[in-house]
Design an enzyme around this catalytic site. Structure first.
Site, PDB file in Angstrom:
ATOM      1  N   SER A   1     -10.680  -2.877   5.326  1.00  0.00           N
ATOM      2  CA  SER A   1      -9.239  -2.679   5.205  1.00  0.00           C
ATOM      3  C   SER A   1      -8.681  -2.118   6.503  1.00  0.00           C
ATOM      4  O   SER A   1      -9.389  -1.497   7.298  1.00  0.00           O
ATOM      5  CB  SER A   1      -8.947  -1.702   4.058  1.00  0.00           C
ATOM      6  OG  SER A   1      -7.575  -1.371   4.015  1.00  0.00           O
TER       7      SER A   1
ATOM      8  N   THR B   1      -4.058   1.227  -2.596  1.00  0.00           N
ATOM      9  CA  THR B   1      -3.345  -0.046  -2.572  1.00  0.00           C
ATOM     10  C   THR B   1      -3.785  -0.971  -3.694  1.00  0.00           C
ATOM     11  O   THR B   1      -4.891  -0.844  -4.237  1.00  0.00           O
ATOM     12  CB  THR B   1      -3.589  -0.744  -1.212  1.00  0.00           C
ATOM     13  OG1 THR B   1      -2.798  -1.929  -1.134  1.00  0.00           O
ATOM     14  CG2 THR B   1      -5.059  -1.111  -1.041  1.00  0.00           C
TER      15      THR B   1
ATOM     16  N   GLY C   1       1.164  -0.653   5.219  1.00  0.00           N
ATOM     17  CA  GLY C   1       1.683  -1.594   6.204  1.00  0.00           C
ATOM     18  C   GLY C   1       0.769  -2.720   6.608  1.00  0.00           C
ATOM     19  O   GLY C   1       1.087  -3.485   7.522  1.00  0.00           O
ATOM     20  N   GLY C   2      -0.411  -2.853   5.959  1.00  0.00           N
ATOM     21  CA  GLY C   2      -1.278  -3.981   6.282  1.00  0.00           C
ATOM     22  C   GLY C   2      -1.635  -4.018   7.752  1.00  0.00           C
ATOM     23  O   GLY C   2      -2.138  -3.055   8.329  1.00  0.00           O
TER      24      GLY C   2
ATOM     25  N   THR D   1       0.857  -1.162   0.000  1.00  0.00           N
ATOM     26  CA  THR D   1       0.000   0.000   0.000  1.00  0.00           C
ATOM     27  C   THR D   1       0.900   1.220   0.000  1.00  0.00           C
ATOM     28  O   THR D   1       2.071   1.119   0.331  1.00  0.00           O
ATOM     29  CB  THR D   1      -0.884  -0.036   1.269  1.00  0.00           C
ATOM     30  OG1 THR D   1      -1.554  -1.286   1.306  1.00  0.00           O
ATOM     31  CG2 THR D   1      -1.871   1.100   1.340  1.00  0.00           C
TER      32      THR D   1
END
Length: 579
Positions: free
Chosen positions: A461, A417, A482-483, A399
């Site tokens: 998300s 992303t 960074g998820g 992302t």
């Protein structure tokens, strides 16, 4: 004259001679007794931000940052610059920047003579195709094999173009085509690949080679990746961008370009139809509002993770982190415990329209006051056995993020992303457009849960762009990729700035921790003392070292100055001010 006064007088004198900024001089005054090491000017913090006076752009791609600065310099506003940066990153940061993915944008527009101030959130995240079923990505064993590379069946309807179009229709001041033009030029004429981008593409080349559209766009004719220092041109993407510049969102979702995209997806087994594309809409709404120690914060609404950041900050507000000191075992313990509870409560966050997230309840001070009672300073919580909370009574992967602020008082915080680095590693033949693998992010093998797969469902998300206000004006514009690390990264950045009074660059560079859900261990970036890790284990935390977490791209606005901080955790990020 006292030694302290002599030091401050000397710092001020040198500042006057060399253009030393008041902000840095103020930092010197924070530690008046500090040694100078032979330099008469004392700097209070190790990292210092870039300074601009007529605006600031911070992104993960220096080329894209330059594009945004040029738009601001010619009189464009923050929305104009943000869109130009977003289109440019689709060219210069193909592993994350995109027009084939999706994301979230938070916008503040200052009041003008003919318009009141406005704050909006644009949810342009991907939606599942109408033909998706709960079994679409399950194997014969009824499980989703995440070790297999994604493909066209993993692609959700992309939202980036529609999200950008909505922002432009409301607040853009320059023509749409003018904002796409720099990206077309970069794609057509090419640019010199940096080591970071060349390494990233090289690491994914074997997957890109499996798809003819991705291979023709991103690899050499012999199937090898371009190397650092070579000029990388993308003529197919340039042509797609040209169509987009001329036809706007209708071209991408209903026109010839839409047909190319859909034909390419279906030719390789994908599910998206022209009807799916034509029916896509971005959700434009009020932000979710929160606050931390008197600073208002605008977050993205339900399916993003602003509510989780708000919940964690609301719990931390019950403690005096400033007096504990940055990086102390007490402060790290508290952040870990707050994240443990927040991660547990994220079970209630899901995708519209199939699940209504109790966003205001999760972000409320009242719910945090209830949940903070679980925290003890002496012992870590058992994350695998946390009691459930009930926020309903309080209701009323790769992302990139970029932040923009302009001289007119406007600000944009945008995170978008492709999900994985290079998304699904697929591109419809002839378009050069890399597509997302958002469909992977459903909880496959489940039904009836917030994140269960369903046709037409908008995915949730961890992305959470935000704007922090001071005196009702944008003060900190920030976000991060960074998820699973995004929420903790943002909590720590906000705490670093507000609790520990760190400048925005220093706040970004300090090492971070992350605490997930269940019985997952507390992760620590490099830079913490081994003694801190030992003391955390003594309180019951399971710890492990981590790779870097997130990459915040932030702007702080103080008076007539813009302070930009590009997080060096990812290569090629840059902050540039307009002078």
């Amino acid at each position: 004259m006292s030694i302290r006064r002599m030091n401050l007088w000397a710092a001020a004198s040198v500042a006057a001679l060399i253009g030393f900024t008041p902000a840095v001089a103020q930092q010197a005054a924070v530690h008046p007794g500090a040694g100078s090491g032979g330099d008469i000017v004392n700097y209070g913090q190790i990292h210092n931000p870039v300074i601009g006076r007529d605006g600031m752009v911070v992104s993960q791609s220096d080329l894209a940052t330059r594009v945004g600065v040029e738009i601001l310099a010619k009189g464009g506003n923050a929305v104009d610059a943000a869109l130009a940066v977003g289109f440019a990153e689709a060219v210069t940061l193909p592993r994350a920047g995109n027009i084939g993915g999706s994301g979230y944008m938070v916008v503040h527009m200052a009041a003008t003579a003919d318009r009141p101030a406005a704050d909006i959130a644009i949810n342009y995240y991907g939606m599942a195709p109408s033909a998706l079923t709960p079994q679409t990505l399950l194997g014969a064993d009824g499980k989703f094999d995440r070790s297999q590379p994604s493909g066209m069946r993993n692609v959700a309807v992309p939202g980036t173009v529609m999200g950008f179009w909505e922002a432009h229709q409301r607040f853009g001041s320059l023509p749409w085509a003018e904002l796409v033009a720099p990206a077309i030029k970069l794609a057509e004429e090419g640019y010199v690949l940096t080591d970071g981008e060349a390494d990233a593409t090289g690491g994914r080349a074997r997957f890109l080679a499996l798809d003819p559209g991705a291979a023709e766009a991103y690899l050499k004719p012999d199937g090898t990746p371009y190397q650092a220092g070579e000029v990388f041109k993308q003529p197919l993407l340039a042509e797609s961008l040209r169509k987009l510049a001329e036809g706007g969102a209708d071209e991408f979702y209903k026109g010839e370009l839409a047909r190319q995209i859909v034909d390419g997806i279906q030719a390789r087994g994908g599910l998206i139809t022209m009807e799916d594309m034509a029916s896509y809409r971005a959700i434009v709404s009020e932000p979710i509002w929160g606050s931390y120690r008197g600073h208002k914060i605008s977050f993205m609404p339900p399916t993003a993770s602003g509510v989780s950041v708000a919940q964690a900050l609301n719990m931390l507000e019950h403690f005096d982190l400033a007096s504990m000191g940055w990086g102390s075992v007490d402060s790290l313990h508290l952040i870990s415990e707050a994240m443990k509870i927040t991660s547990h409560d994220r079970r209630l966050v899901g995708g519209d329209p199939h699940w209504q997230t109790p966003a205001r309840g999760l972000a409320s001070k009242e719910f945090a006051a209830e949940r903070v009672g679980l925290i003890s300073m002496d012992r870590a919580l058992d994350g695998s056995n946390l009691p459930d909370g009930n926020p309903y009574p309080y209701e009323s992967k790769d992302t990139t993020h970029f932040s923009v602020a302009d001289k007119y008082g406007n600000a944009v915080s945008n995170t978008y992303t492709l999900s994985n680095s290079y998304g699904a590693h697929v591109a419809p033949v002839g378009t050069g457009i890399l597509l997302n693998n958002h469909v992977d992010n459903f909880s496959w093998g489940t039904e009836g849960e917030p994140n269960s797969p369903a046709p037409g469902k908008r995915l949730g998300s961890t992305i959470t762009p935000m704007i922090v206000f001071k005196d009702d004006k944008p003060w900190l514009v920030t976000g991060t990729p960074g998820g699973g690390y995004i929420i903790a990264t943002m909590v720590q950045l906000i705490s670093n700035v507000i609790d520990h009074k760190l400048n925005v660059a220093e706040a970004a560079m300090r090492p971070r921790i992350n605490q997930g859900w269940g019985g997952s261990p507390l992760e620590l970036e490099g830079g913490f003392s081994p003694e801190i890790e030992r003391m955390l284990r003594e309180r019951g935390h399971q710890t492990r070292p981590s790779m870097t977490m997130g990459s915040t791209q932030s702007i702080m606005v103080e008076g007539d100055r813009f302070y930009g901080a590009a997080d060096t955790r990812r290569p090629d990020a840059s902050a540039r001010g307009v002078r």
